[in-house]
Scaffold this motif. Sequence first.
Motif, short mmCIF file in Angstrom:
data_model
loop_
_atom_site.label_atom_id
_atom_site.label_comp_id
_atom_site.label_asym_id
_atom_site.label_seq_id
_atom_site.Cartn_x
_atom_site.Cartn_y
_atom_site.Cartn_z
N GLN A 178 3.70 4.35 -4.17
CA GLN A 178 3.61 5.80 -4.27
C GLN A 178 3.10 6.36 -2.95
OE1 GLN A 178 0.72 7.07 -7.14
NE2 GLN A 178 1.67 9.07 -7.38
N ALA A 179 3.71 7.47 -2.52
CA ALA A 179 3.26 8.12 -1.28
C ALA A 179 1.93 8.80 -1.50
CB ALA A 179 4.30 9.13 -0.83
N VAL A 180 1.06 8.71 -0.50
CA VAL A 180 -0.24 9.36 -0.54
C VAL A 180 -0.29 10.34 0.63
CG1 VAL A 180 -2.73 9.04 -0.38
CG2 VAL A 180 -1.33 7.35 -1.58
N PHE A 181 -0.66 11.58 0.33
CA PHE A 181 -0.75 12.64 1.33
C PHE A 181 -2.19 13.09 1.43
CE2 PHE A 181 3.36 12.85 -0.85
CZ PHE A 181 4.22 12.62 0.21
N PRO A 182 -2.90 12.72 2.50
CA PRO A 182 -4.29 13.14 2.67
C PRO A 182 -4.41 14.67 2.70
CG PRO A 182 -3.75 11.38 4.19
CD PRO A 182 -2.46 11.83 3.57
N PRO A 183 -5.58 15.20 2.38
CA PRO A 183 -5.78 16.66 2.32
C PRO A 183 -5.35 17.40 3.59
CG PRO A 183 -7.68 15.53 1.40
CD PRO A 183 -6.79 14.47 1.98
#
Length: 144
Positions: free
Chosen positions: A48-53
Amino acid sequence: MKKYITVLLILISFTAVAQVKVHTDMRTPTWNLIGLKYDKQVKPLVWQAVFPPALKAIDNKIIEIPGYIIPTKVGNSFSEFMFSIVPITSCPYCGTGDIPSMIEVKTLKPITWTEEPITLKGKLIINGSGDSRSTFFLLDAIKR
């Protein structure tokens, strides 16, 4: 022995001529933010892709970003293409290292292909749905 040294020097001079052209570094704060995206394994064989804040903060925002056109169709002028921090001559799918971050672009008017870097302005959309489409889109883009 002198013949061998002469031949060696000639061969070395040919390899110096065959050096790869170094491209212009397109790294900007925006490219650095896009590069923060990473994938984590959520279960066996599922990532799953994770997008930091900091990256999420530019989602749905108008950005300006330099880069290189990577055509996805045959032609000389495009309104849809991929956009990369490295030129097509660097072959982002070949060689060593990771594939660089790329953005799928949809422009308001067609842009003529060039191997030189260009700057685009448009609305960045992050696709976190997990589907097979691109992760990043630049919509309604214009060449600056």
